[in-house]
Write an enzyme that holds these catalytic residues in place. Structure first.
Site, PDB file in Angstrom:
ATOM      1  N   ARG A 116       0.819  -1.228   0.000  1.00 48.44           N
ATOM      2  CA  ARG A 116       0.000   0.000   0.000  1.00 48.44           C
ATOM      3  C   ARG A 116       0.848   1.272   0.000  1.00 48.44           C
ATOM      4  O   ARG A 116       0.393   2.329   0.420  1.00 48.44           O
ATOM      5  CB  ARG A 116      -0.971   0.028   1.177  1.00 48.44           C
ATOM      6  CG  ARG A 116      -1.980  -1.096   1.144  1.00 48.44           C
ATOM      7  CD  ARG A 116      -3.215  -0.779   1.938  1.00 48.44           C
ATOM      8  NE  ARG A 116      -4.156  -1.879   1.853  1.00 48.44           N
ATOM      9  CZ  ARG A 116      -4.143  -2.944   2.655  1.00 48.44           C
ATOM     10  NH1 ARG A 116      -3.249  -3.016   3.609  1.00 48.44           N
ATOM     11  NH2 ARG A 116      -5.017  -3.899   2.492  1.00 48.44           N
ATOM     12  N   LYS A 132       1.297  11.285 -11.128  1.00 43.77           N
ATOM     13  CA  LYS A 132       0.400  10.357 -11.835  1.00 43.77           C
ATOM     14  C   LYS A 132       1.205   9.118 -12.155  1.00 43.77           C
ATOM     15  O   LYS A 132       2.253   9.205 -12.812  1.00 43.77           O
ATOM     16  CB  LYS A 132      -0.104  10.975 -13.137  1.00 43.77           C
ATOM     17  CG  LYS A 132      -1.330  11.835 -12.980  1.00 43.77           C
ATOM     18  CD  LYS A 132      -1.854  12.226 -14.359  1.00 43.77           C
ATOM     19  CE  LYS A 132      -3.057  13.112 -14.264  1.00 43.77           C
ATOM     20  NZ  LYS A 132      -3.483  13.610 -15.585  1.00 43.77           N
ATOM     21  N   GLU A 156       5.685  18.523 -25.007  1.00 47.45           N
ATOM     22  CA  GLU A 156       5.144  18.833 -23.669  1.00 47.45           C
ATOM     23  C   GLU A 156       5.623  20.212 -23.208  1.00 47.45           C
ATOM     24  O   GLU A 156       4.922  20.905 -22.475  1.00 47.45           O
ATOM     25  CB  GLU A 156       5.553  17.755 -22.662  1.00 47.45           C
ATOM     26  CG  GLU A 156       4.976  16.369 -22.928  1.00 47.45           C
ATOM     27  CD  GLU A 156       3.479  16.230 -22.611  1.00 47.45           C
ATOM     28  OE1 GLU A 156       2.860  17.207 -22.149  1.00 47.45           O
ATOM     29  OE2 GLU A 156       2.946  15.128 -22.841  1.00 47.45           O
ATOM     30  N   LYS A 172       4.141  22.888 -14.436  1.00 41.80           N
ATOM     31  CA  LYS A 172       3.526  21.639 -13.976  1.00 41.80           C
ATOM     32  C   LYS A 172       3.386  21.629 -12.460  1.00 41.80           C
ATOM     33  O   LYS A 172       2.345  21.255 -11.910  1.00 41.80           O
ATOM     34  CB  LYS A 172       4.346  20.441 -14.472  1.00 41.80           C
ATOM     35  CG  LYS A 172       3.763  19.140 -13.992  1.00 41.80           C
ATOM     36  CD  LYS A 172       3.588  18.112 -15.048  1.00 41.80           C
ATOM     37  CE  LYS A 172       2.641  17.022 -14.560  1.00 41.80           C
ATOM     38  NZ  LYS A 172       2.682  15.820 -15.325  1.00 41.80           N
ATOM     39  N   GLU A 175      -6.658  16.193  -9.955  1.00 40.25           N
ATOM     40  CA  GLU A 175      -7.292  16.546 -11.231  1.00 40.25           C
ATOM     41  C   GLU A 175      -8.815  16.655 -11.127  1.00 40.25           C
ATOM     42  O   GLU A 175      -9.556  16.012 -11.878  1.00 40.25           O
ATOM     43  CB  GLU A 175      -6.909  15.525 -12.314  1.00 40.25           C
ATOM     44  CG  GLU A 175      -7.182  16.021 -13.722  1.00 40.25           C
ATOM     45  CD  GLU A 175      -6.549  15.123 -14.770  1.00 40.25           C
ATOM     46  OE1 GLU A 175      -5.607  15.604 -15.427  1.00 40.25           O
ATOM     47  OE2 GLU A 175      -6.953  13.960 -14.904  1.00 40.25           O
ATOM     48  N   ARG A 209      -6.162  20.832 -13.055  1.00 38.38           N
ATOM     49  CA  ARG A 209      -5.043  20.052 -13.597  1.00 38.38           C
ATOM     50  C   ARG A 209      -5.299  19.586 -15.024  1.00 38.38           C
ATOM     51  O   ARG A 209      -4.356  19.301 -15.765  1.00 38.38           O
ATOM     52  CB  ARG A 209      -4.741  18.859 -12.678  1.00 38.38           C
ATOM     53  CG  ARG A 209      -3.530  18.064 -13.139  1.00 38.38           C
ATOM     54  CD  ARG A 209      -3.098  16.999 -12.150  1.00 38.38           C
ATOM     55  NE  ARG A 209      -2.001  16.230 -12.706  1.00 38.38           N
ATOM     56  CZ  ARG A 209      -1.162  15.496 -12.006  1.00 38.38           C
ATOM     57  NH1 ARG A 209      -1.284  15.427 -10.691  1.00 38.38           N
ATOM     58  NH2 ARG A 209      -0.197  14.819 -12.599  1.00 38.38           N
ATOM     59  N   ASN A 213      -3.585  18.502 -19.896  1.00 37.04           N
ATOM     60  CA  ASN A 213      -3.955  17.556 -20.949  1.00 37.04           C
ATOM     61  C   ASN A 213      -4.269  18.253 -22.269  1.00 37.04           C
ATOM     62  O   ASN A 213      -4.863  17.636 -23.169  1.00 37.04           O
ATOM     63  CB  ASN A 213      -5.170  16.726 -20.512  1.00 37.04           C
ATOM     64  CG  ASN A 213      -4.799  15.749 -19.425  1.00 37.04           C
ATOM     65  OD1 ASN A 213      -3.677  15.257 -19.380  1.00 37.04           O
ATOM     66  ND2 ASN A 213      -5.723  15.493 -18.520  1.00 37.04           N
ATOM     67  N   HIS A 246      -4.041  16.383 -25.478  1.00 40.94           N
ATOM     68  CA  HIS A 246      -3.927  14.957 -25.158  1.00 40.94           C
ATOM     69  C   HIS A 246      -5.176  14.149 -25.520  1.00 40.94           C
ATOM     70  O   HIS A 246      -5.106  12.928 -25.570  1.00 40.94           O
ATOM     71  CB  HIS A 246      -3.614  14.757 -23.678  1.00 40.94           C
ATOM     72  CG  HIS A 246      -2.190  15.056 -23.316  1.00 40.94           C
ATOM     73  ND1 HIS A 246      -1.594  16.275 -23.576  1.00 40.94           N
ATOM     74  CD2 HIS A 246      -1.230  14.306 -22.720  1.00 40.94           C
ATOM     75  CE1 HIS A 246      -0.344  16.251 -23.150  1.00 40.94           C
ATOM     76  NE2 HIS A 246      -0.093  15.076 -22.622  1.00 40.94           N
ATOM     77  N   HIS A 275      -3.975  10.977 -27.092  1.00 37.30           N
ATOM     78  CA  HIS A 275      -4.078   9.619 -26.534  1.00 37.30           C
ATOM     79  C   HIS A 275      -4.809   8.683 -27.490  1.00 37.30           C
ATOM     80  O   HIS A 275      -4.464   7.494 -27.600  1.00 37.30           O
ATOM     81  CB  HIS A 275      -4.814   9.651 -25.193  1.00 37.30           C
ATOM     82  CG  HIS A 275      -3.952  10.089 -24.043  1.00 37.30           C
ATOM     83  ND1 HIS A 275      -4.456  10.525 -22.847  1.00 37.30           N
ATOM     84  CD2 HIS A 275      -2.609  10.162 -23.908  1.00 37.30           C
ATOM     85  CE1 HIS A 275      -3.478  10.844 -22.033  1.00 37.30           C
ATOM     86  NE2 HIS A 275      -2.333  10.642 -22.661  1.00 37.30           N
ATOM     87  N   HIS A 318       4.671   9.421 -27.512  1.00 39.35           N
ATOM     88  CA  HIS A 318       3.614  10.184 -26.843  1.00 39.35           C
ATOM     89  C   HIS A 318       3.643  11.642 -27.301  1.00 39.35           C
ATOM     90  O   HIS A 318       2.613  12.222 -27.665  1.00 39.35           O
ATOM     91  CB  HIS A 318       3.818  10.077 -25.327  1.00 39.35           C
ATOM     92  CG  HIS A 318       2.896  10.949 -24.532  1.00 39.35           C
ATOM     93  ND1 HIS A 318       1.539  10.736 -24.483  1.00 39.35           N
ATOM     94  CD2 HIS A 318       3.133  12.055 -23.765  1.00 39.35           C
ATOM     95  CE1 HIS A 318       0.976  11.656 -23.713  1.00 39.35           C
ATOM     96  NE2 HIS A 318       1.918  12.476 -23.270  1.00 39.35           N
TER      97      HIS A 318
HETATM   98  N1  GLY Z   1       0.455  14.677 -18.030  1.00 39.05           N
HETATM   99  C1  GLY Z   1      -0.628  15.406 -17.483  1.00 39.05           C
HETATM  100  C2  GLY Z   1      -0.673  15.417 -16.001  1.00 39.05           C
HETATM  101  O1  GLY Z   1       0.262  15.002 -15.348  1.00 39.05           O
HETATM  102  O2  GLY Z   1      -1.645  15.840 -15.422  1.00 39.05           O
END
Ligand code: GLY
Length: 351
Positions: A112, A134, A176, A218, A228, A232, A236, A239, A243, A255
């Site tokens: 955990r 993330k 990015e 960031k 998010e 946040r 994206n 994205h 994606h 990516h």
């Molecule tokens: N790559 C987008 C984020 O970390 O929220």
């Protein structure tokens, strides 16, 4: 060397322009065991780990989205289990975004949660994947659909790894970087708008400034909305289609390359919706293509991409939602765009 704080489930520093072998030393103290999870192609470059009383295990994993799978995840957990990893032990992730995503997810789920340090070796991982907590793996239904929010105890950004990158991978990382410029820090756009890939790559000070500015964007966004809930999502930008293309291409494209196409699409969509002016829309394509990034995709794939986008994490109950900009540095959302605007935005990519 400088540091940027991230305030999240735990507070930590992203240390920029550091020799990672020196930076890692304090984290190795008072550990029983340390797992260094390293991308296969970087295995030979971690021979000189600092000496420590802890037992060090080196586990190599593929540094690719295709390798960010259940099978690899299970293999790493089995390694930890066989070695008898306890809560006092440490994971050090050395690699690109696929390795830091996978390792962070392993760290979040073993017992955990055990501590981990991220050592990103690609530009994309330095400015994006390794920062912000993330973590996760891919599902056959989409990218990063299985994961957790789980921060490392530190991120060590050592610029010397950049020399290991191909031009293609360096450019993919710049997608990015420029995204951070479009959504928040317009100085990044200024710095990149008249430069090509070689001019950026060969200029260490510029590269350092771009990395620092992107990480600052960031860190600020993540610190305000770690899980998010809304803000946040701006990270994206580009994205949603990105994606979908990544999944459609079966991860044959990087990516950042998919994000590049997705950024042009998002700008086209905002333009079609009457939100973004022509000049700022055209600037997306100009900057990204100058940097050697793709800005188009084959037209006949639209139905599959449209279907892939429906499973995007920003979508709600089947309604598509896109991060867009109304001008450089000013974000908003486009909710449930018309199918004709979506198609028109996509068709402009194919011309
Ligand atoms: N790559 C987008 C984020 O970390 O929220």
């Amino acid at each position: 060397m400088n540091s940027i704080s991230v305030i999240a489930d735990r507070d930590y520093q992203v240390v920029i322009d550091i020799d990672w072998l020196r930076g890692i030393e304090p984290y190795l103290v008072n550990r029983g065991q340390i797992a260094v999870i390293v991308s296969e192609n970087m295995r030979d470059r971690i021979a000189n780990l600092p000496s420590t009383d802890a037992q060090i295990h080196i586990f190599t994993v593929p540094d690719s989205e295709a390798g960010k799978s259940f099978a690899t995840y299970q293999k790493v957990l089995d390694w930890l289990g066989a070695a008898g990893f306890t809560r006092n032990d440490l994971i050090v992730a050395v690699g690109g975004g696929a390795v830091t995503d996978l390792s962070g997810f392993v760290a979040s789920s073993w017992l955990r949660g055990i501590e981990w340090v991220a050592v990103p070796t690609t530009l994309a991982a330095m400015v994006d994947a390794a920062v912000g907590g993330k973590t996760g793996i891919n599902s056959e239904y989409g990218k990063n659909l299985i994961g957790s929010f789980y921060s490392p105890i530190s991120v060590l950004v050592d610029l010397s790894w950049l020399s290991t990158l191909s031009d293609r991978d360096f450019a993919a990382g710049l997608a990015e970087v420029i995204k951070c410029g479009f959504i928040v820090d317009t100085q990044i756009v200024e710095l990149l708008k008249d430069r090509n890939l070689l001019e950026v790559r060969s200029d260490r000070d510029l590269t350092l400034e771009l990395i620092t500015r992107s990480i600052a964007v960031k860190a600020k966004v993540v610190s305000g909305d770690f899980k998010e809930s809304f803000d946040r999502e701006i990270l994206n930008y580009g994205h949603t289609l990105g994606h979908a293309i990544e999944l459609h291409s079966k991860y044959a494209l990087r990516h950042g390359e998919c994000v590049s196409i997705g950024l042009v699409f998002a700008a086209n969509l905002a333009n079609e919706s009457g939100i973004l002016a022509d000049q700022a829309t055209d600037l997306h394509k100009k900057i990204l293509s100058n940097l050697g990034l793709p800005t188009s995709y084959e037209g006949r794939h639209w139905p599959e991409l449209r279907a892939n986008m429906a499973i995007d994490k920003k979508s709600r109950s089947g309604t598509l939602r896109f991060v867009a900009i109304s001008e450089l540095g000013r974000t908003l959302r486009i909710e449930a765009p018309s199918e004709s605007d979506l198609l028109a935005a996509y068709e402009r990519l194919c011309s």
